[in-house]
Design an enzyme around this catalytic site. Structure first.
Site, PDB file in Angstrom:
ATOM      1  N   GLN A 124       8.352   6.755   4.719  1.00 62.79           N
ATOM      2  CA  GLN A 124       7.426   7.852   4.989  1.00 62.79           C
ATOM      3  C   GLN A 124       6.821   7.734   6.380  1.00 62.79           C
ATOM      4  OE1 GLN A 124       3.371   7.697   3.222  1.00 62.79           O
ATOM      5  NE2 GLN A 124       3.892   9.664   2.312  1.00 62.79           N
ATOM      6  N   SER A 159       5.952   1.746   5.998  1.00 59.21           N
ATOM      7  CA  SER A 159       6.466   0.745   5.061  1.00 59.21           C
ATOM      8  C   SER A 159       7.972   0.893   4.950  1.00 59.21           C
ATOM      9  CB  SER A 159       5.868   0.949   3.666  1.00 59.21           C
ATOM     10  OG  SER A 159       4.468   0.917   3.720  1.00 59.21           O
ATOM     11  N   GLU A 242       1.585  12.886  -6.769  1.00 59.86           N
ATOM     12  CA  GLU A 242       1.280  11.472  -6.894  1.00 59.86           C
ATOM     13  C   GLU A 242      -0.094  11.226  -7.499  1.00 59.86           C
ATOM     14  OE1 GLU A 242       2.845   8.222  -6.319  1.00 59.86           O
ATOM     15  OE2 GLU A 242       4.110   9.825  -7.073  1.00 59.86           O
ATOM     16  N   GLU A 379     -13.450   5.110   0.710  1.00 59.05           N
ATOM     17  CA  GLU A 379     -14.465   5.973   1.332  1.00 59.05           C
ATOM     18  C   GLU A 379     -14.069   7.439   1.199  1.00 59.05           C
ATOM     19  OE1 GLU A 379     -13.294   3.200   2.647  1.00 59.05           O
ATOM     20  OE2 GLU A 379     -15.085   1.951   2.710  1.00 59.05           O
TER      21      GLU A 379
HETATM   22  C1  LIG Z   1       0.226  -1.959   4.123  1.00 62.91           C
HETATM   23  C2  LIG Z   1       0.159  -0.498   4.483  1.00 62.91           C
HETATM   24  C3  LIG Z   1       1.220   0.340   4.189  1.00 62.91           C
HETATM   25  C4  LIG Z   1       1.215   1.675   4.578  1.00 62.91           C
HETATM   26  N1  LIG Z   1       2.329   2.455   4.386  1.00 62.91           N
HETATM   27  C5  LIG Z   1       2.387   3.685   4.957  1.00 62.91           C
HETATM   28  C6  LIG Z   1       3.609   4.439   4.978  1.00 62.91           C
HETATM   29  O1  LIG Z   1       4.635   3.990   4.450  1.00 62.91           O
HETATM   30  N2  LIG Z   1       3.634   5.633   5.614  1.00 62.91           N
HETATM   31  C7  LIG Z   1       2.532   6.157   6.204  1.00 62.91           C
HETATM   32  O2  LIG Z   1       2.626   7.245   6.740  1.00 62.91           O
HETATM   33  N3  LIG Z   1       1.347   5.489   6.190  1.00 62.91           N
HETATM   34  C8  LIG Z   1       1.256   4.254   5.594  1.00 62.91           C
HETATM   35  N4  LIG Z   1       0.072   3.549   5.630  1.00 62.91           N
HETATM   36  C9  LIG Z   1      -1.074   4.091   6.351  1.00 62.91           C
HETATM   37  C10 LIG Z   1      -2.293   4.408   5.479  1.00 62.91           C
HETATM   38  O3  LIG Z   1      -2.094   5.567   4.789  1.00 62.91           O
HETATM   39  C11 LIG Z   1      -3.510   4.467   6.432  1.00 62.91           C
HETATM   40  O4  LIG Z   1      -3.819   3.143   6.788  1.00 62.91           O
HETATM   41  C12 LIG Z   1      -4.695   5.120   5.802  1.00 62.91           C
HETATM   42  O5  LIG Z   1      -4.467   6.497   5.759  1.00 62.91           O
HETATM   43  C13 LIG Z   1      -5.990   4.870   6.589  1.00 62.91           C
HETATM   44  O6  LIG Z   1      -5.857   5.269   7.912  1.00 62.91           O
HETATM   45  P1  LIG Z   1      -6.216   4.309   9.134  1.00 62.91           P
HETATM   46  O7  LIG Z   1      -5.537   3.031   8.917  1.00 62.91           O
HETATM   47  O8  LIG Z   1      -5.934   5.037  10.391  1.00 62.91           O
HETATM   48  O9  LIG Z   1      -7.758   4.045   8.988  1.00 62.91           O
HETATM   49  P2  LIG Z   1      -8.942   4.981   9.489  1.00 62.91           P
HETATM   50  O10 LIG Z   1      -8.669   6.370   9.084  1.00 62.91           O
HETATM   51  O11 LIG Z   1      -9.203   4.704  10.909  1.00 62.91           O
HETATM   52  O12 LIG Z   1     -10.127   4.451   8.604  1.00 62.91           O
HETATM   53  C14 LIG Z   1     -10.878   3.272   8.906  1.00 62.91           C
HETATM   54  C15 LIG Z   1     -12.032   3.181   7.952  1.00 62.91           C
HETATM   55  O13 LIG Z   1     -12.846   4.340   8.058  1.00 62.91           O
HETATM   56  C16 LIG Z   1     -13.020   4.935   6.795  1.00 62.91           C
HETATM   57  N5  LIG Z   1     -13.168   6.399   6.930  1.00 62.91           N
HETATM   58  C17 LIG Z   1     -12.287   7.245   7.488  1.00 62.91           C
HETATM   59  N6  LIG Z   1     -12.746   8.499   7.415  1.00 62.91           N
HETATM   60  C18 LIG Z   1     -13.935   8.437   6.796  1.00 62.91           C
HETATM   61  C19 LIG Z   1     -14.910   9.417   6.415  1.00 62.91           C
HETATM   62  N7  LIG Z   1     -14.734  10.711   6.660  1.00 62.91           N
HETATM   63  N8  LIG Z   1     -16.030   9.002   5.775  1.00 62.91           N
HETATM   64  C20 LIG Z   1     -16.210   7.668   5.512  1.00 62.91           C
HETATM   65  N9  LIG Z   1     -15.325   6.712   5.856  1.00 62.91           N
HETATM   66  C21 LIG Z   1     -14.205   7.094   6.498  1.00 62.91           C
HETATM   67  C22 LIG Z   1     -11.788   4.546   6.021  1.00 62.91           C
HETATM   68  O14 LIG Z   1     -12.008   4.616   4.627  1.00 62.91           O
HETATM   69  C23 LIG Z   1     -11.589   3.123   6.485  1.00 62.91           C
HETATM   70  O15 LIG Z   1     -12.457   2.289   5.784  1.00 62.91           O
HETATM   71  C24 LIG Z   1       0.063   2.193   5.217  1.00 62.91           C
HETATM   72  C25 LIG Z   1      -1.021   1.360   5.489  1.00 62.91           C
HETATM   73  C26 LIG Z   1      -0.985   0.029   5.149  1.00 62.91           C
HETATM   74  C27 LIG Z   1      -2.141  -0.840   5.526  1.00 62.91           C
END
Ligand SMILES: Cc1cc2nc3c(=O)[nH]c(=O)nc-3n(C[C@H](O)[C@H](O)[C@H](O)COP(=O)(O)OP(=O)(O)OC[C@H]3O[C@@H](n4cnc5c(N)ncnc54)[C@H](O)[C@@H]3O)c2cc1C
Lengths: 392, 363
Positions: A124, A159, A242, A379
């Site tokens: 994805q 992933s 999902e 969150e």
């Molecule tokens: C091991 C792993 C596997 C993954 N696999 C995939 C994959 O296969 N394909 C893919 O596309 N993505 C994948 N992801 C990505 C995953 O979906 C994102 O990490 C997730 O959407 C969070 O985005 P970010 O990491 O940019 O964090 P951010 O969006 O920067 O968030 C950081 C922090 O801020 C908080 N936050 C954000 N917005 C708000 C709000 N409005 N109010 C309060 N708190 C908030 C979040 O909860 C988090 O605690 C994977 C991530 C991991 C770690």
């Protein structure tokens, strides 16, 4: 009207199949929290496929089982109870249903059989360095040139990209439209010229996720699913499908059971009496929560089958179960930590202690932290719940 | 101005330790092979030995600096803040204390001639039968696992429990010792050792009986306290770095720091941090007041480190989102270090048990 389904007989049938047909070495991978890779998943998918159970959630016409929601739920539950791997989701549960719903007949013929048999592996490509929780701000551009799109940009956290053939990818096809409306969904072969994949190590030392760089990658327009600009809708459809994922509490309960066995094994004797009592109490509290979640999961399935709205149930289940899973992982860490935490090394490292008995509990603890981050972070789930509770 | 952590004990030694720590952490993150990692750690070990860190707790008359626990806390704090992956608590505090009665060894120790790994009596074993034992004929048998070591250890300093406790300084090259060396997930060196009928020479036995028990108990308190100092200092840096990340990461067109959910989480981390810091300061002050180490204060501090340290580390990961799950940022390496520190010199139930036993004894 079709004859009523005997769910208990169905459950017994699935269990007999799981116990006799899932190879012990594959079940051992699940039971010891080792990494599920294509090498482990594929043979299992092959066995299911040959039995006609390759795609529990698909219509019969395309090789699915045609089971109802409750049967599918029972199937997932029994699989978890028997330590069978959950089926690899990116093809079967994510992009497959989107193609079924929005793809052309030609696309269905082209892509579904490989997913069903396990020959094609999908990943994805949604998240980007600047687009995580705020996915709609994604910037990977796809410029139309004749029959092709030219894709330029970067995905991250992808992933399984390193072991996949295809990436279903959200790209921006228009900068003019509103954020969500300029997004399209492309199916991109990962061996296309211009793609490079770089591993990212997670805190537990695993190679699970990747950065995927797209440098002028040419993708036929025929690989676009649905309308140009419709990508957001299809992405959301996928998430909707999902939403019931959290209803399957069986893996978490199985994990709890294994942790209880661990306590008995690791903390026998008088010396550990206090630790064992303290950890057993924490496990019991976690079990109570999981039992509550399990009941809610059944409620959710009944609601869908009877056409009632799900309301906040999916968010409640995701939020609660992910945290409880983490609590259980902490209990296990506390049981083995003094003996094993100082020996923990990157999981794929060869040499001392990479396979020390029980070392997987340390890894499991570290990786469990992701549960409240991906698939809609805690969150974000709380924002969803609060918004509805407060009416604004 | 965003938050800046106040060191438990600041000053030049703290700054120096912090600088070396940051450098080592940065370099280590770029090296993949064990030989390279080992060479990197050895370089930093040699430089801190050259700077006199190992001599801080050695008395002046034995060629040391005659420093206090507070001087050690400056080093441990700086090392914690910088993420230095070397066994500072053991090397600078625990081992000099255990060798305090050994005038002939101390000068060499102070000069950094020896690189000693400390194996406490409660060292982890895989099987109960592995607990190391010294037989009547003077041979040592047993196996210990997950022992943190300096790079290329020259000696093992063992405390052996038993009818008569023994303090034993074993050359690492002695016959009958099999070692497996590796780098743990938090970038620290560790080893598993197996002793198969090691013929112990009389001069390797540094002490026996009551005095060993007492010194070993004191040494463990020092180790636990310095580990707490190191970890809380890491937690302070982690808090700063988390705040910095939230101020700079933009989602939905605004910095993450504008979300109250995250601000409150950071506020909770801060409360935990200050509370833990208070306990550790208290334990250090009590020690400075000259009544010896207050085991009760230290037990409470280590108990809290288990709870508060984990909360802070996990919250930092959560606030960072996906990147919090990776090794890419120094902040997350600090978080992982804090999680590991809990298991050194007794985990939370170990210290809870001590407090409960004492309570029962008094009742
Ligand atoms: C091991 C792993 C596997 C993954 N696999 C995939 C994959 O296969 N394909 C893919 O596309 N993505 C994948 N992801 C990505 C995953 O979906 C994102 O990490 C997730 O959407 C969070 O985005 P970010 O990491 O940019 O964090 P951010 O969006 O920067 O968030 C950081 C922090 O801020 C908080 N936050 C954000 N917005 C708000 C709000 N409005 N109010 C309060 N708190 C908030 C979040 O909860 C988090 O605690 C994977 C991530 C991991 C770690």
């Amino acid at each position: 009207m079709a004859a009523a389904i005997d769910y208990e007989a169905f459950r017994a049938e699935v269990r007999a199949f799981a116990e006799t047909r899932c190879p012990p070495e594959i079940r051992a991978v699940v039971a010891t929290y080792r990494k599920l890779s294509r090498k482990v998943w594929y043979p299992w998918q092959r066995i299911l496929f040959e039995h006609g159970w390759g795609a529990p959630g698909w219509p019969k016409q395309y090789g699915g089982t045609g089971w109802d929601l409750k049967q599918r739920h029972i199937f997932d539950e029994v699989m978890a109870e028997c330590d069978c791997p959950p089926q690899y989701h990116h093809g079967l549960r994510h992009i497959g249903p989107v193609i079924l719903e929005y793809g052309s007949e030609e696309q269905k013929q082209r892509f579904l059989p490989g997913i069903l048999s396990g020959e094609d592996w999908w990943c994805q490509g949604y998240s980007e360095p600047g687009a995580g929780s705020d996915l709609a701000s994604l910037r990977t551009m796809a410029r139309r040139e004749g029959d092709e799109y030219v894709v330029e940009g970067q995905k991250t956290w992808t992933s399984h990209a390193h072991e996949s053939d295809w990436m279903y990818t959200l790209v921006r096809t228009s900068k003019e439209a509103k954020k969500q409306q300029g997004i399209s969904l492309l199916l991109i072969p990962l061996n296309s010229p211009g793609i490079s994949i770089r591993p990212i190590r997670t805190i537990d030392g695993w190679h699970h996720v990747n950065e995927v760089f797209l440098d002028n990658v040419r993708v036929p327009v025929a690989n676009r699913v649905g309308e140009e600009g419709g990508g957001w809708t299809y992405g959301k459809f996928l998430l909707e499908r999902e939403r019931l994922g959290g209803a399957n509490v069986a893996p978490a309960l199985r994990n709890l059971e294994r942790t209880r066995e661990l306590l008995a094994r690791e903390l026998g004797g008088e010396r550990h009496e206090l630790k064992r009592a303290m950890l057993e109490e924490r496990l019991l509290l976690a079990e109570a929560e999981l039992r509550g979640a399990q009941a809610l999961g059944q409620e959710a399935i009944a609601a869908v089958m009877e056409g009632r709205p799900l309301g906040l149930l999916p968010s409640v289940l995701k939020l609660g179960t992910s945290v409880t899973f983490q609590h259980v992982a902490e209990v296990a860490l506390d049981a083995v930590g003094e003996r094993l935490a100082p020996r923990f090394r990157p999981t794929d490292a060869a040499g001392p202690n990479a396979d020390a008995p029980g070392i997987e509990w340390v890894q499991n603890y570290m990786y469990s932290r992701v549960r409240t981050i991906y698939g809609g972070s805690s969150e974000v789930q709380k924002n969803v719940i609060a918004k509805q509770l407060f009416g604004s | 101005m965003p938050f800046t952590a106040t060191p438990i004990v600041g000053g030049d030694a703290f700054d120096q330790a912090c600088r070396i720590g940051q450098e080592a952490d940065r370099q280590l993150a770029l090296i993949d092979d064990f030989a390279g990692q080992l060479a990197c750690l050895r370089r930093h070990w040699d430089s801190l030995a050259g700077l006199g860190w190992l001599a801080v707790a050695v008395p002046e008359e034995a060629g040391g600096a005659g420093g206090t626990l507070s001087d050690l806390a400056a080093l441990a704090g700086g090392a914690g803040r910088g993420g230095l992956p070397l066994p500072i608590a053991s090397a600078c505090g625990v081992i000099p204390h255990l060798l305090a009665d050994q005038p002939e060894l101390l000068p060499g120790l102070a000069e950094g001639q020896h690189r000693i790994a400390f194996v406490p009596a409660e060292a982890a074993v895989d099987e109960a039968t592995d607990v190391p034992r010294l037989a009547l004929d003077g041979s040592l048998t047993g196996a210990v696992v997950g022992i943190e070591t300096p790079p290329d250890p020259t000696h093992l300093l063992l405390v052996l429990d038993g009818a008569e406790p023994v303090l034993l300084l074993l050359p690492a090259s002695a016959r009958g010792i099999a070692a497996r060396h590796y780098l743990r997930i938090d970038g620290r060196l560790a080893a598993d050792w197996r002793f198969t009928g090691v013929a112990v020479e009389p001069c390797w036995i540094l002490g026996r009986g009551e005095v060993v028990t007492r010194r070993a108990a004191e040494a463990r308190e020092i180790g636990a306290l310095l580990t707490c100092v190191e970890a809380v200092s890491a937690a302070g840096a982690l808090l700063e770095q988390t705040i910095d990340y939230l101020l700079n990461r933009v989602q939905f067109g605004v910095p993450l720091a504008s979300h109250q959910a995250l601000r409150h989480r950071v506020a909770e981390m801060y409360v935990e941090y200050e509370n833990l810091r208070g306990l550790i300061l208290q334990a250090l002050r009590a020690a400075g007041a000259g009544d010896g180490l207050s085991w009760r204060d230290i037990a409470f501090a280590k108990l809290r480190l288990g709870e508060a340290g984990r909360f802070i580390a996990q919250s930092a990961i959560q606030c960072h989102g996906g990147i919090g799950m990776t090794e890419a940022l120094p902040a997350i390496r600090l978080a992982r270090r804090i999680m590991m520190a809990e298991f050194e010199f007794g985990d939370r139930t170990f210290h809870a048990q001590r407090l409960l036993n004492a309570g029962r004894g008094a009742a």
